[in-house]
Design an enzyme around this catalytic site. Structure first.
Site, PDB file in Angstrom:
ATOM      1  CG  MET A  64       9.187  12.661  -2.096  1.00 13.52           C
ATOM      2  SD  MET A  64      10.679  13.118  -1.244  1.00 13.52           S
ATOM      3  CE  MET A  64      11.848  11.978  -1.935  1.00 13.52           C
TER       4      MET A  64
ATOM      5  CD  GLN B 125       8.710   6.500   3.320  1.00 16.79           C
ATOM      6  OE1 GLN B 125       9.462   7.463   3.286  1.00 16.79           O
ATOM      7  NE2 GLN B 125       8.035   6.106   2.262  1.00 16.79           N
TER       8      GLN B 125
ATOM      9  CG  HIS C 214       6.073   6.616  -7.867  1.00 17.68           C
ATOM     10  ND1 HIS C 214       7.167   6.950  -8.621  1.00 17.68           N
ATOM     11  CD2 HIS C 214       6.389   6.949  -6.597  1.00 17.68           C
ATOM     12  CE1 HIS C 214       8.102   7.472  -7.839  1.00 17.68           C
ATOM     13  NE2 HIS C 214       7.656   7.477  -6.596  1.00 17.68           N
TER      14      HIS C 214
ATOM     15  CB  SER D 118      12.719   9.411  -8.256  1.00 23.38           C
ATOM     16  OG  SER D 118      11.371   9.014  -8.112  1.00 23.38           O
ATOM     17  NE  ARG D 119      17.622  10.564  -3.508  1.00 21.27           N
ATOM     18  CZ  ARG D 119      16.725  10.567  -2.511  1.00 21.27           C
ATOM     19  NH1 ARG D 119      16.055   9.468  -2.219  1.00 21.27           N
ATOM     20  NH2 ARG D 119      16.494  11.674  -1.814  1.00 21.27           N
TER      21      ARG D 119
ATOM     22  CD  GLU E 133       4.861   0.787 -14.891  1.00 17.06           C
ATOM     23  OE1 GLU E 133       4.305  -0.079 -14.203  1.00 17.06           O
ATOM     24  OE2 GLU E 133       4.218   1.589 -15.578  1.00 17.06           O
TER      25      GLU E 133
ATOM     26  CG  ASP F 173      11.309   4.106   0.285  1.00 14.21           C
ATOM     27  OD1 ASP F 173      12.415   4.644   0.350  1.00 14.21           O
ATOM     28  OD2 ASP F 173      10.639   4.076  -0.771  1.00 14.21           O
TER      29      ASP F 173
ATOM     30  CD  GLN G  67      10.792  13.205   2.941  1.00 15.95           C
ATOM     31  OE1 GLN G  67       9.653  13.415   3.320  1.00 15.95           O
ATOM     32  NE2 GLN G  67      11.092  12.160   2.168  1.00 15.95           N
TER      33      GLN G  67
HETATM   34  P1  AMP Z   1       9.083   8.478  -3.380  1.00 15.29           P
HETATM   35  O1  AMP Z   1       8.493   9.292  -4.472  1.00 15.29           O
HETATM   36  O2  AMP Z   1      10.438   7.943  -3.689  1.00 15.29           O
HETATM   37  O3  AMP Z   1       8.982   9.142  -2.036  1.00 15.29           O
HETATM   38  O4  AMP Z   1       8.171   7.190  -3.264  1.00 15.29           O
HETATM   39  C1  AMP Z   1       6.791   7.294  -3.070  1.00 15.29           C
HETATM   40  C2  AMP Z   1       6.230   5.945  -2.729  1.00 15.29           C
HETATM   41  O5  AMP Z   1       6.508   5.027  -3.785  1.00 15.29           O
HETATM   42  C3  AMP Z   1       6.862   5.343  -1.468  1.00 15.29           C
HETATM   43  O6  AMP Z   1       5.852   4.683  -0.715  1.00 15.29           O
HETATM   44  C4  AMP Z   1       7.866   4.387  -2.025  1.00 15.29           C
HETATM   45  O7  AMP Z   1       8.166   3.307  -1.153  1.00 15.29           O
HETATM   46  C5  AMP Z   1       7.156   3.888  -3.273  1.00 15.29           C
HETATM   47  N1  AMP Z   1       8.117   3.357  -4.241  1.00 15.29           N
HETATM   48  C6  AMP Z   1       9.230   3.958  -4.716  1.00 15.29           C
HETATM   49  N2  AMP Z   1       9.900   3.130  -5.559  1.00 15.29           N
HETATM   50  C7  AMP Z   1       9.191   1.975  -5.602  1.00 15.29           C
HETATM   51  C8  AMP Z   1       9.358   0.723  -6.277  1.00 15.29           C
HETATM   52  N3  AMP Z   1      10.397   0.492  -7.075  1.00 15.29           N
HETATM   53  N4  AMP Z   1       8.419  -0.233  -6.101  1.00 15.29           N
HETATM   54  C9  AMP Z   1       7.354  -0.018  -5.274  1.00 15.29           C
HETATM   55  N5  AMP Z   1       7.140   1.142  -4.621  1.00 15.29           N
HETATM   56  C10 AMP Z   1       8.040   2.117  -4.763  1.00 15.29           C
END
Ligand code: AMP
Length: 298
Positions: free
Chosen positions: A44, A171, A51, A204-205, A49, A168, A78
């Site tokens: 998103m 998910q 991502h 990101s939050r 790091e 996640d 979502q």
């Molecule tokens: P998001 O942008 O939050 O939807 O996350 C995109 C992808 O990055 C999802 O598959 C998340 O599980 C993964 N992700 C987010 N934060 C982390 C993290 N700290 N370590 C590993 N993967 C992450």
């Protein structure tokens, strides 16, 4: 006369192409018919790091000649009306740079109208009972929205591999189940959670947190690690150790703490043995955070 030395082979400089429409994405991701492996990392945006670890894992899997796509799409389906869709952080230029640095060839950042040209989809995927527990109990319909966009993005990008974070965990489990149950021709690969040195899982939050809240939020990973430390003593000890840390913490509005059997993503029974997920969700101030660790319970 001495021959000039051959120039050192320059490292491959990868330029990621930013695309916004399905047509432009397809032209960039499949420039020719060469049969190379390809992978997708769905995000998103507001990349960090965590991502980057997914993008690097994708690059490693497909090799230097393979292709890696990163999608950046804040999926309205979502988010519930009360959630943070409108204020979700957006930083596309920086996202493209980060994606490129870690090995992406193409970034696909469509507008909602591109993904949902007929408006809000009438037909959606259902995550079933797996999508109604834990995160799904607090966020009804969330995983249906996730699966619907993941299925669409898998159709658009048509990858050999799709990488998702263990951060996640529910998910990841539901997407793996969708791929198995509905015969999607893709291998889903989970990537371990990336944390700050003090334990906070990258998200990101996290940028919504004040300094005080950030310190308070450390109780989540502390609780998970405390549970993992006593995994050899069984499920009850794990739950108790983690709950104890949260009970003593300030500023944590707990949603759930659960020891989960990752197979069906159900609460692990008291005599559970094997790999489990210890997961927590809580509000810190107005920010809802989730985290989990994997552990071997005996
Ligand atoms: P998001 O942008 O939050 O939807 O996350 C995109 C992808 O990055 C999802 O598959 C998340 O599980 C993964 N992700 C987010 N934060 C982390 C993290 N700290 N370590 C590993 N993967 C992450």
């Amino acid at each position: 006369m001495a021959r000039p030395k051959p120039a050192a082979k320059a490292p491959k400089v990868r330029k990621a192409q930013l695309t916004h429409t399905v047509g432009d994405f397809e032209a960039a991701f499949w420039p020719d018919e060469s049969p190379v492996d390809n992978a997708v990392v769905m995000t998103m945006g507001a990349l960090h790091e965590g991502h980057a670890a997914l993008i690097r894992a994708a690059r490693k899997e497909v090799g230097p000649e393979g292709r890696v796509a990163v999608t950046v799409f804040v999926n309205p389906l979502q988010f519930a009306p009360s959630e943070d869709l409108d204020r979700y952080p957006r930083s596309l230029a920086a996202d493209v740079r980060l994606a490129e640095e870690h090995g992406a060839d193409v970034v696909f950042a469509p507008l909602p109208e591109e993904v949902y040209p007929n408006g809000t989809p009438q037909v959606r995927l259902s995550a079933g009972p797996m999508g109604e527990r834990f995160e799904g109990a607090t966020r009804p319909g969330h995983f249906d929205g996730v699966l619907t966009v993941v299925a669409k993005l898998l159709h658009i990008t048509d990858p050999d591999y799709a990488f998702f974070g263990e951060k996640d965990a529910q998910q990841l489990a539901i997407i793996q189940r969708m791929v198995a149950d509905l015969d999607f021709d893709v291998e889903v690969i989970g990537v371990p959670t990336i944390r700050e040195t003090d334990g906070l899982a990258l998200s990101s939050r996290n940028r919504y947190l004040s300094e005080t809240e950030r310190t308070q939020a450390l109780a989540l990973s502390r609780a998970l690690f405390a549970g993992r430390d006593v995994a050899a003593k069984g499920p009850a000890a794990v739950r108790e150790a983690a709950a104890q840390v949260l009970a003593e913490a300030d500023g944590i509005d707990l949603d759930y703490l659960a020891l989960i059997d990752p197979h069906d993503f159900v609460e692990a029974p008291d005599d559970f043995q094997g790999e489990a997920v210890l997961a927590v969700a809580a509000k810190v101030g107005s920010t809802r955070l989730i985290d989990n660790v994997r552990l071997q319970v005996r």
